[in-house]
Write a protein that holds these residues in place. Structure first.
Motif, mmCIF file in Angstrom:
data_model
loop_
_atom_site.group_PDB
_atom_site.id
_atom_site.type_symbol
_atom_site.label_atom_id
_atom_site.label_comp_id
_atom_site.label_asym_id
_atom_site.label_seq_id
_atom_site.Cartn_x
_atom_site.Cartn_y
_atom_site.Cartn_z
ATOM 1 N N ALA A 1 0.543 -0.945 -0.228
ATOM 2 C CA ALA A 1 -0.150 -0.015 0.109
ATOM 3 C C ALA A 1 0.827 1.073 -0.092
ATOM 4 O O ALA A 1 1.574 1.203 0.453
ATOM 5 C CB ALA A 1 -0.600 -0.015 0.779
ATOM 6 N N ASP A 2 0.298 2.548 -0.464
ATOM 7 C CA ASP A 2 1.067 4.207 -0.392
ATOM 8 C C ASP A 2 1.206 4.273 1.062
ATOM 9 O O ASP A 2 -0.321 3.698 2.036
ATOM 10 C CB ASP A 2 0.434 4.210 -1.846
ATOM 11 C CG ASP A 2 -0.744 4.815 -1.285
ATOM 12 O OD1 ASP A 2 -1.148 4.110 -0.550
ATOM 13 O OD2 ASP A 2 -1.653 5.095 -2.448
ATOM 14 N N VAL A 3 1.147 5.302 1.607
ATOM 15 C CA VAL A 3 1.463 5.999 3.074
ATOM 16 C C VAL A 3 -0.100 6.267 2.972
ATOM 17 O O VAL A 3 -0.982 6.138 4.088
ATOM 18 C CB VAL A 3 2.571 6.709 3.459
ATOM 19 C CG1 VAL A 3 1.851 7.575 4.380
ATOM 20 C CG2 VAL A 3 3.504 6.152 3.135
ATOM 21 N N PRO A 4 -0.652 7.017 2.131
ATOM 22 C CA PRO A 4 -1.867 7.407 2.348
ATOM 23 C C PRO A 4 -2.732 6.450 2.557
ATOM 24 O O PRO A 4 -3.613 6.251 3.777
ATOM 25 C CB PRO A 4 -2.631 8.556 1.421
ATOM 26 C CG PRO A 4 -1.227 8.913 0.880
ATOM 27 C CD PRO A 4 -0.308 7.559 1.043
ATOM 28 N N LEU A 5 -2.824 5.580 1.933
ATOM 29 C CA LEU A 5 -3.921 4.245 1.655
ATOM 30 C C LEU A 5 -3.657 3.063 3.950
ATOM 31 O O LEU A 5 -4.600 3.427 4.369
ATOM 32 C CB LEU A 5 -3.880 3.088 1.214
ATOM 33 C CG LEU A 5 -4.613 1.507 1.165
ATOM 34 C CD1 LEU A 5 -6.143 2.277 0.832
ATOM 35 C CD2 LEU A 5 -4.260 1.348 -0.496
ATOM 36 N N VAL A 6 -2.669 2.934 4.348
ATOM 37 C CA VAL A 6 -2.234 2.546 4.686
ATOM 38 C C VAL A 6 -2.311 3.508 6.112
ATOM 39 O O VAL A 6 -2.950 2.979 6.944
ATOM 40 C CB VAL A 6 -1.018 1.850 4.896
ATOM 41 C CG1 VAL A 6 0.461 3.326 5.174
ATOM 42 C CG2 VAL A 6 -0.669 0.924 6.201
ATOM 43 N N ALA A 7 -2.071 4.556 6.349
ATOM 44 C CA ALA A 7 -2.307 5.443 7.455
ATOM 45 C C ALA A 7 -3.546 5.509 7.409
ATOM 46 O O ALA A 7 -4.106 5.277 8.861
ATOM 47 C CB ALA A 7 -2.222 6.517 7.004
ATOM 48 N N ALA A 8 -4.805 5.490 6.102
ATOM 49 C CA ALA A 8 -6.653 5.524 6.022
ATOM 50 C C ALA A 8 -6.836 4.230 6.749
ATOM 51 O O ALA A 8 -7.550 4.666 8.152
ATOM 52 C CB ALA A 8 -7.245 5.778 5.335
ATOM 53 N N HIS A 9 -6.123 2.837 6.880
ATOM 54 C CA HIS A 9 -6.865 1.848 7.197
ATOM 55 C C HIS A 9 -6.441 1.455 9.062
ATOM 56 O O HIS A 9 -6.760 1.558 9.478
ATOM 57 C CB HIS A 9 -5.710 1.043 6.757
ATOM 58 C CG HIS A 9 -6.315 -0.799 7.083
ATOM 59 N ND1 HIS A 9 -5.731 -1.502 7.621
ATOM 60 C CD2 HIS A 9 -7.577 -1.300 6.482
ATOM 61 C CE1 HIS A 9 -6.431 -2.507 8.062
ATOM 62 N NE2 HIS A 9 -7.009 -2.245 7.278
ATOM 63 N N ALA A 10 -5.280 2.170 9.105
ATOM 64 C CA ALA A 10 -4.417 2.267 10.489
ATOM 65 C C ALA A 10 -5.476 3.375 11.861
ATOM 66 O O ALA A 10 -4.821 3.066 12.527
ATOM 67 C CB ALA A 10 -3.157 2.283 10.665
#
Length: 178
Positions: A67-76
């Motif tokens: 994942a890119d940073v924005p995606l993993v940030a949103a998930h986390a």
């Protein structure tokens, strides 16, 4: 102990040094009794020493796989700014690498993923599908996550599954379409 896997050799060497295992016959026996699961526990120990947001981000990455940073940030559930700092710490610890982000080794991913109980995994996959949808990611990626969780009757989920099936059918991949 590592089967020659470079990542596991590296982890083993770091932990043998940290544990001050002697380089004698007794130490060799101790090391030969170790295996990938033991080395994975050591790698997970590195994650556990980091802040809880880093552990959550690593678990999210185990669900998303890459994942890119924005995606993993949103998930986390962390801000992009915080995620960027956390990713740097995880990279320094040898846990994540690359762009898109991924865990450094499948054994670490599997260990993080298996730490979650089945209910938590199901929730994490549903959240992943929802975040992917919100970020406009391809229906194939959304469907991949939806297929790992229980149906919830959401219209967007049905639409994503139908779209992914249509794309697979247009590629001539009947099995994937089904």
């Amino acid at each position: 102990a590592t089967g020659g896997n470079p990542f596991l050799v590296h982890e083993l060497a770091l932990n043998v040094a940290a544990a001050q295992i002697e380089t004698d016959e007794r130490g060799a026996r101790e090391i030969s009794g170790l295996g990938p699961a033991t080395v994975a526990r050591w790698a997970l120990g590195r994650i556990e020493r980091l802040p809880s947001a880093a552990r959550q981000l690593a678990r999210s990455l185990s669900v998303l796989e890459h994942a890119d940073v924005p995606l993993v940030a949103a998930h986390a559930g962390v801000s992009i700014e915080a995620a960027t700092t956390i990713v740097d710490r995880l990279a320094t610890a040898g846990i994540v690498e690359g762009r898109p982000l991924r865990l450094t080794h499948p054994i670490v991913r599997a260990s993080l993923y298996e730490q979650m109980n089945s209910v938590a995994r199901e929730r994490a996959h549903h959240l992943a599908a929802d975040v992917l949808r919100e970020q406009g990611k391809p229906s194939r990626a959304i469907a991949s996550q939806l297929l790992r969780c229980e149906p919830r009757g959401e219209r967007w989920a049905g639409a994503a599954l139908r779209a992914a099936a249509g794309e697979a059918a247009s590629r001539g991949d009947a099995e994937q379409a089904a």
